[in-house]
Design an enzyme around this catalytic site. Structure first.
Site, PDB file in Angstrom:
ATOM      1  N   GLY A  40       0.814  -1.208   0.000  1.00  0.00           N
ATOM      2  CA  GLY A  40       0.000   0.000   0.000  1.00  0.00           C
ATOM      3  C   GLY A  40       0.847   1.257   0.000  1.00  0.00           C
ATOM      4  O   GLY A  40       0.570   2.221  -0.732  1.00  0.00           O
ATOM      5  N   ASP A  41       1.881   1.274   0.827  1.00  0.00           N
ATOM      6  CA  ASP A  41       2.809   2.403   0.850  1.00  0.00           C
ATOM      7  C   ASP A  41       3.528   2.553  -0.485  1.00  0.00           C
ATOM      8  O   ASP A  41       3.646   3.656  -1.033  1.00  0.00           O
ATOM      9  CB  ASP A  41       3.860   2.201   1.944  1.00  0.00           C
ATOM     10  CG  ASP A  41       3.298   2.358   3.346  1.00  0.00           C
ATOM     11  OD1 ASP A  41       2.208   2.932   3.495  1.00  0.00           O
ATOM     12  OD2 ASP A  41       3.950   1.902   4.298  1.00  0.00           O
ATOM     13  N   LEU A  42       4.033   1.439  -0.994  1.00  0.00           N
ATOM     14  CA  LEU A  42       4.825   1.485  -2.217  1.00  0.00           C
ATOM     15  C   LEU A  42       3.971   1.888  -3.416  1.00  0.00           C
ATOM     16  O   LEU A  42       4.395   2.701  -4.250  1.00  0.00           O
ATOM     17  CB  LEU A  42       5.476   0.126  -2.464  1.00  0.00           C
ATOM     18  CG  LEU A  42       6.424  -0.357  -1.359  1.00  0.00           C
ATOM     19  CD1 LEU A  42       6.887  -1.781  -1.642  1.00  0.00           C
ATOM     20  CD2 LEU A  42       7.621   0.568  -1.215  1.00  0.00           C
TER      21      LEU A  42
END
Length: 421
Positions: free
Chosen positions: A189-191
């Protein structure tokens, strides 16, 4: 954009390669933490932008404490932090201080891009939201990365990567067949949000160059994860089907999954009629294809019962007594088969080396740190991937001097009242 002389001067501050990159002259103010945000601005830095990472003097990016920690006589550096903050200049600024907020506005006036990853509303409460900063710099590209985006009923919820995996649908689809859902084993999700953030920034920069008009780039981790669910959304909307965990299997393409072999596992994707015929000849030997006419048609191999009872046992038999290396050698360039490698094997892969995907950066007095390279290969303006991540506030004075022409007396006053450190 800043002029060429100032660009070179800023590049030299961090001992970065002064060779112009594709984004040479673009100035980015980075007030992000951890990964969703720092990775976005790192991608821009790799591509040649001058990125100034701003941290609170007394509360810097806590990813600096994450393992692994590389220690030497000159101090300690977090490999995690360094990997997502390379090629940046480091400055400190207390945005809770009136003088700090005023100083950020002055920096924004000289910049092209600002990237932040606070919860929506935080920058507005500081008096530094998009509407205010666009008054300071109408051509500013303002990228806001958050868990649920700047609009909608969930915008104010706190979020982590797991929040995005949970609410974006990916968690519900991943895991063993008939088992409980399993989070994807990385911070996807962050990436993903960082990658979409970089794409949005590049598009907005292009628009600003043409029109002189900046804009808000609103990136949600939930949105980003939702787009990684392949055909789950369209399949549900078209048929009502709800995707469930399938383990290593594909929803309908077969054979296209993990298979055991003598020393581990391989991925084998010989599902087309062409690849199936070749695979029979390579792994089964002469006569193998003709011996199984019920498997000649791709539609038959896609049938779950036929695949389970006839095709999969055949493939299992081909692979069971051969090693990963033997199977890859047999497959060659003819059929899609890849050894499932752990990270040690990936790092040692000669193809990875040939693609310059493991890079080393020297931190004087500490040691050499290896990180991943850049998958973006540009012929004329290759990304720079070996720059250091900055120490806390390493370039504060130099950046304020270069961008704002700030004299030493003003710097001393700002340091005295806690605006910078």
């Amino acid at each position: 954009m800043i002029d060429e002389t100032l660009r070179i001067r800023l590049a030299e501050l961090g001992r970065h390669d002064p060779t112009p990159g594709a984004l040479a002259g673009v100035v980015v103010i980075d007030i992000t933490r951890v990964v969703a945000g720092p990775y976005c601005s790192m991608l821009l830095a790799d591509l040649g932008a001058t990125v100034v990472k701003i941290e609170h003097p007394d509360d810097p990016d806590y990813a600096r404490t994450f393992p692994p920690q590389l220690e030497g006589e000159a101090g300690t550096v977090s490999g995690f932090f360094a990997q997502f903050n390379r090629n940046k200049l480091g400055a400190t600024l207390n945005l809770r201080h009136p003088g700090g907020r005023a100083l950020l506005e002055r920096l924004v006036a000289s910049a092209d891009v600002l990237v932040e990853n606070f919860r929506p509303g935080t920058m507005d409460r500081l008096g530094l939201g998009y509407e205010r900063l666009r008054e300071v710099n109408p051509r500013l590209v303002y990228a806001a990365l958050s868990g649920f985006g700047q609009t909608g009923p969930s915008r104010g919820k706190p979020a982590y990567d797991n929040s995005a995996q949970a609410t974006g649908g990916l968690w519900s689809m991943n895991g063993p067949a008939d088992g409980e859902p399993t989070r994807v084993g990385t911070i996807i999700g962050d990436l993903a949000a960082s990658l979409y953030g970089a794409i949005g920034v590049l598009a907005a920069i292009r628009h600003a160059e043409r029109t002189g008009e900046g804009q808000l780039v609103d990136i949600s981790q939930q949105d980003s994860v939702m787009t990684l669910t392949e055909n789950a959304v369209v399949n549900h909307l078209a048929t009502g089907a709800v995707a469930r965990p399938l383990g290593n299997a594909h929803p309908f393409v077969r054979p296209y999954e993990l298979f055991s072999c003598a020393d581990g596992y391989v991925f084998f994707g010989g599902y087309t009629d062409k690849f199936w015929r070749i695979s029979c000849d390579i792994f089964g030997g002469p006569g193998e294809y003709e011996a199984h006419p019920e498997l000649h048609a791709m539609a038959d191999r896609f049938d779950a019962d036929v695949y389970r009872e006839r095709a999969k046992p055949l493939v299992d038999g081909w692979f069971a007594h051969r090693t990963k290396a033997e199977l890859e050698e047999l497959a060659g360039d003819a059929v899609p088969l890849s050894a499932i490698k752990d990270i040690a094997e990936v790092v040692a892969d000669p193809h990875i080396a040939a693609r310059d995907m493991v890079v080393e950066t020297e931190y004087p007095g500490i040691g050499t740190l290896g990180t991943f390279g850049s998958p973006v290969k540009l012929g004329a303006t290759p990304p720079r991937t070996r720059g250091e991540a900055p120490a806390i506030g390493a370039h504060t004075d130099a950046v304020l001097d270069a961008l704002l022409g700030m004299p030493a007396s003003e710097l001393a006053a700002l340091r005295a009242d806690g605006t910078i450190s």
